[in-house]
Enzyme design. Structure first.
Site, PDB file in Angstrom:
ATOM      1  N   HIS A  64       1.027  -1.337  -0.043  1.00 13.41           N
ATOM      2  CA  HIS A  64      -0.012  -0.070   0.020  1.00 13.41           C
ATOM      3  C   HIS A  64       0.804   1.315   0.185  1.00 13.41           C
ATOM      4  O   HIS A  64       2.112   1.108   0.250  1.00 13.41           O
ATOM      5  CB  HIS A  64      -1.148   0.029   1.076  1.00 13.41           C
ATOM      6  CG  HIS A  64      -0.363   0.274   2.567  1.00 13.41           C
ATOM      7  ND1 HIS A  64       0.217  -0.685   3.372  1.00 13.41           N
ATOM      8  CD2 HIS A  64      -0.220   1.241   3.242  1.00 13.41           C
ATOM      9  CE1 HIS A  64       0.575  -0.605   4.570  1.00 13.41           C
ATOM     10  NE2 HIS A  64       0.364   0.696   4.563  1.00 13.41           N
ATOM     11  N   TYR A 129     -11.077  29.679  17.879  1.00 12.30           N
ATOM     12  CA  TYR A 129     -10.641  30.883  17.008  1.00 12.30           C
ATOM     13  C   TYR A 129     -12.107  31.463  16.707  1.00 12.30           C
ATOM     14  O   TYR A 129     -12.311  32.775  16.821  1.00 12.30           O
ATOM     15  CB  TYR A 129      -9.760  30.485  15.952  1.00 12.30           C
ATOM     16  CG  TYR A 129      -9.320  32.027  14.925  1.00 12.30           C
ATOM     17  CD1 TYR A 129      -8.413  32.996  15.554  1.00 12.30           C
ATOM     18  CD2 TYR A 129      -9.900  32.193  13.779  1.00 12.30           C
ATOM     19  CE1 TYR A 129      -8.104  34.066  14.878  1.00 12.30           C
ATOM     20  CE2 TYR A 129      -9.857  32.947  13.122  1.00 12.30           C
ATOM     21  CZ  TYR A 129      -8.673  33.959  13.347  1.00 12.30           C
ATOM     22  OH  TYR A 129      -8.574  35.082  12.502  1.00 12.30           O
TER      23      TYR A 129
END
Length: 137
Positions: A64, A129
């Site tokens: 992979h 934020y």
């Protein structure tokens, strides 16, 4: 919210990164060192031609791929995966025809993939934020 590695384009400022993972069909362990080296070259060529950046590529357990890529927001993540998988499969099967014997119908990659956005700021930091924006004058 200061960020490093910002890219300034004509219409936007961005920092878009993705972690991509996909496997060889049937998880066949065909990605030896020679093929891995060539695969990394192919990925970098594809990215340059198609307008995105491959920062890092690693082969896991010979079956992979992990790739760390970034692109302008106009470049769809699925497009990057399609280009990397499609072009690399075609080229690798031409250059290393012996791997076809391990794959049914000569398909190198599994049809599925995993994708994750990667940022330099955590989800919690972004949420805090944004929540604090309404408190500012």
């Amino acid at each position: 919210m200061k960020k490093n590695n910002l890219i300034h384009a004509r219409t936007c400022v961005y920092h878009m990164n993705y972690h991509l993972v996909w496997s060889v069909k049937y998880r066949r362990k065909v990605l030896n060192e020679t093929i891995e080296k060539r695969l990394k070259e192919i990925f970098r060529d594809i990215a340059e031609e198609k307008g995105f950046i491959v920062h890092m590529i690693e082969v896991g357990k010979l079956d992979h791929i992990h790739a760390f890529v970034s692109a302008h927001p106009k470049v769809a993540p699925s497009y990057m995966v399609k280009m990397l998988k499609g072009i690399s499969a075609r080229k690798l099967l031409l250059e290393f025809p012996h791997i076809k014997q391990y794959l049914w119908k000569g398909r190198l990659w599994n049809s599925s993939f995993y994708i994750e956005t990667v940022g330099s700021i955590s989800e919690d930091a972004i949420q805090k934020y944004i929540a604090n924006q309404s408190k500012r004058g």
